[in-house]
Every structure is written in structure tokens, then in C-alpha cells.
Design a protein around this motif. Sequence first.
Motif, PDB file in Angstrom:
ATOM      1  N   UNK A  84       6.452  -2.059  -0.964  1.00  0.00           N
ATOM      2  CA  UNK A  84       5.649  -1.160  -1.782  1.00  0.00           C
ATOM      3  C   UNK A  84       5.114  -0.064  -0.860  1.00  0.00           C
ATOM      4  N   UNK A  85       4.342   0.866  -1.393  1.00  0.00           N
ATOM      5  CA  UNK A  85       3.873   2.009  -0.614  1.00  0.00           C
ATOM      6  C   UNK A  85       3.012   1.567   0.566  1.00  0.00           C
ATOM      7  N   UNK A  86       2.134   0.631   0.340  1.00  0.00           N
ATOM      8  CA  UNK A  86       1.258   0.165   1.432  1.00  0.00           C
ATOM      9  C   UNK A  86       2.067  -0.468   2.560  1.00  0.00           C
ATOM     10  N   UNK A  87       3.070  -1.251   2.213  1.00  0.00           N
ATOM     11  CA  UNK A  87       3.915  -1.866   3.240  1.00  0.00           C
ATOM     12  C   UNK A  87       4.722  -0.817   3.994  1.00  0.00           C
ATOM     13  N   UNK A  88       5.167   0.214   3.295  1.00  0.00           N
ATOM     14  CA  UNK A  88       5.884   1.290   3.952  1.00  0.00           C
ATOM     15  C   UNK A  88       4.977   1.996   4.951  1.00  0.00           C
ATOM     16  N   UNK A  89       3.748   2.300   4.535  1.00  0.00           N
ATOM     17  CA  UNK A  89       2.789   2.947   5.455  1.00  0.00           C
ATOM     18  C   UNK A  89       2.574   2.091   6.700  1.00  0.00           C
ATOM     19  N   UNK A  90       2.383   0.799   6.493  1.00  0.00           N
ATOM     20  CA  UNK A  90       2.167  -0.110   7.623  1.00  0.00           C
ATOM     21  C   UNK A  90       3.392  -0.123   8.544  1.00  0.00           C
ATOM     22  N   UNK A  91       4.559  -0.177   7.972  1.00  0.00           N
ATOM     23  CA  UNK A  91       5.795  -0.186   8.759  1.00  0.00           C
ATOM     24  C   UNK A  91       6.003   1.107   9.531  1.00  0.00           C
ATOM     25  N   UNK A  93       3.634   3.193  10.470  1.00  0.00           N
ATOM     26  CA  UNK A  93       2.626   3.245  11.535  1.00  0.00           C
ATOM     27  C   UNK A  93       3.057   2.419  12.732  1.00  0.00           C
ATOM     28  N   UNK A  94       3.663   1.281  12.487  1.00  0.00           N
ATOM     29  CA  UNK A  94       4.124   0.421  13.580  1.00  0.00           C
ATOM     30  C   UNK A  94       5.334   1.007  14.288  1.00  0.00           C
ATOM     31  N   UNK A  95       6.073   1.878  13.603  1.00  0.00           N
ATOM     32  CA  UNK A  95       7.271   2.461  14.190  1.00  0.00           C
ATOM     33  C   UNK A  95       6.965   3.628  15.127  1.00  0.00           C
TER      34      UNK A  95
END
Length: 96
Positions: A84-91, A93-95
Motif C-alpha cells: 500500500x502507499x505507506x509501505x511504499x513510502x517506508x520501502x 525511505x529505506x532504499x
Amino acid sequence: MRVMLSARMDTQVANKAIKNGAMEKLMQSLAAQLKPEAAYFFAREGERCSLFVFDMQDSSQLPGIVEPLFEELGARIEIQPVMNVEELRKGLAAAR
């Protein structure tokens, strides 16, 4: 892990399943088993399709989920991890 399951049903097999009530029972059973965050039913290229987004705890769940679709509806299955959008943002940021 959040996954998306897409099933494309064989038209002739699905016609019979609708007439004898198996389609409704299978979809109700699948929805109860998966507890999806989203479920959609639609036509794609002239075939009945369903799409479920749900949390799969372990890959060993997969046979129990897809075998009834293969056996009762002649379905072609695709399953893939999704975010979802939140998981994409987290991913993202980690990248960095």
C-alpha cells in the motif's frame, strides 16, 4: 505479507459452477478464509475474474487457497506481493 491473488476462470467450468451453486460457495469460503482487505469480481478479455488482496502469513497456505480455484473453476492463478502507499513510502525511505 500482503499479496494479491488474481484468478481467471474457465468460462465453461465457471458456467457450470454458477448453475450448481459451487461458485457462490467457493467465493464465500475463500473470503472467509482469506479475510481480504479488498475483493473484486470482474471480466477481463471475456473471462470471469476475481482479485483478492490479503495478508498471507506463510507460503505453505498457498496450496489450500488456490487448489479449490484450480479444481472447481479451472482457474489460472497469479499471486504476487503488493504494497500500500505507506509501505511504499517506508520501502523508498529505506532504499535511500
